[in-house]
Design a protein around this motif. Structure first.
Motif, short mmCIF file in Angstrom:
data_model
loop_
_atom_site.label_atom_id
_atom_site.label_comp_id
_atom_site.label_asym_id
_atom_site.label_seq_id
_atom_site.Cartn_x
_atom_site.Cartn_y
_atom_site.Cartn_z
N GLU A 26 0.87 -1.17 0.08
CA GLU A 26 0.03 0.05 -0.20
C GLU A 26 1.03 1.37 0.08
N ARG A 27 0.86 1.84 -1.19
CA ARG A 27 1.76 3.12 -1.42
C ARG A 27 1.49 3.72 -2.48
N MET A 28 1.80 5.05 -2.58
CA MET A 28 1.39 5.98 -3.84
C MET A 28 2.58 5.38 -5.04
N LEU A 29 1.97 5.16 -6.12
CA LEU A 29 2.97 4.99 -7.33
C LEU A 29 3.72 6.21 -7.57
N GLY A 30 5.12 6.19 -8.07
CA GLY A 30 5.79 7.24 -8.30
C GLY A 30 5.40 7.69 -10.02
N ASP A 31 5.77 8.88 -10.28
CA ASP A 31 5.62 9.56 -11.53
C ASP A 31 5.63 8.69 -12.69
N SER A 32 6.93 7.78 -12.58
CA SER A 32 7.10 6.94 -13.57
C SER A 32 6.85 5.43 -13.51
N GLU A 33 5.91 5.13 -12.57
CA GLU A 33 5.67 3.85 -12.04
C GLU A 33 4.22 3.52 -12.81
N TYR A 34 3.92 2.31 -13.22
CA TYR A 34 2.65 2.01 -13.87
C TYR A 34 2.20 0.71 -13.35
N LEU A 35 1.03 0.47 -13.07
CA LEU A 35 0.51 -0.78 -12.52
C LEU A 35 -0.57 -1.18 -13.74
N PHE A 36 -0.44 -2.24 -14.50
CA PHE A 36 -1.27 -2.69 -15.52
C PHE A 36 -2.12 -3.87 -14.75
N MET A 37 -3.46 -3.85 -14.62
CA MET A 37 -4.09 -5.02 -14.60
C MET A 37 -5.54 -4.82 -14.92
N SER A 38 -5.99 -5.99 -15.12
CA SER A 38 -7.49 -6.10 -15.52
C SER A 38 -8.62 -6.07 -14.43
#
Length: 70
Positions: A26-38
């Motif tokens: 549980e944390r905030m994503l950085g500006d250059s991080e992506y979480l791809f999920m369906s």
């Protein structure tokens, strides 16, 4: 219908092969991080199994050509 039912990790694929289990913190994503999920396909091989993607790893964006409803 549960909004997140299709987002739960599964332990094995349709052929019974064990799936890797990436532990999302549980944390905030950085500006250059992506979480791809369906949240549509419970069997999608996505960030639930391989984790975050750095923006530099993204080479192309796929645009839908045909779409259809249920």
């Amino acid at each position: 219908m549960n909004c997140c039912a299709n987002s739960a990790q599964i332990s094995a694929d349709i052929d019974g092969h064990e799936m890797p289990q990436y532990r999302l913190r549980e944390r905030m994503l950085g500006d250059s991080e992506y979480l791809f999920m369906s949240d549509v396909n419970p069997n999608s091989f996505d960030a639930r199994y391989f984790g975050l993607i750095a923006g530099l790893q993204i080479q192309h964006v796929v645009e839908p050509f045909f779409t259809w409803g249920k």
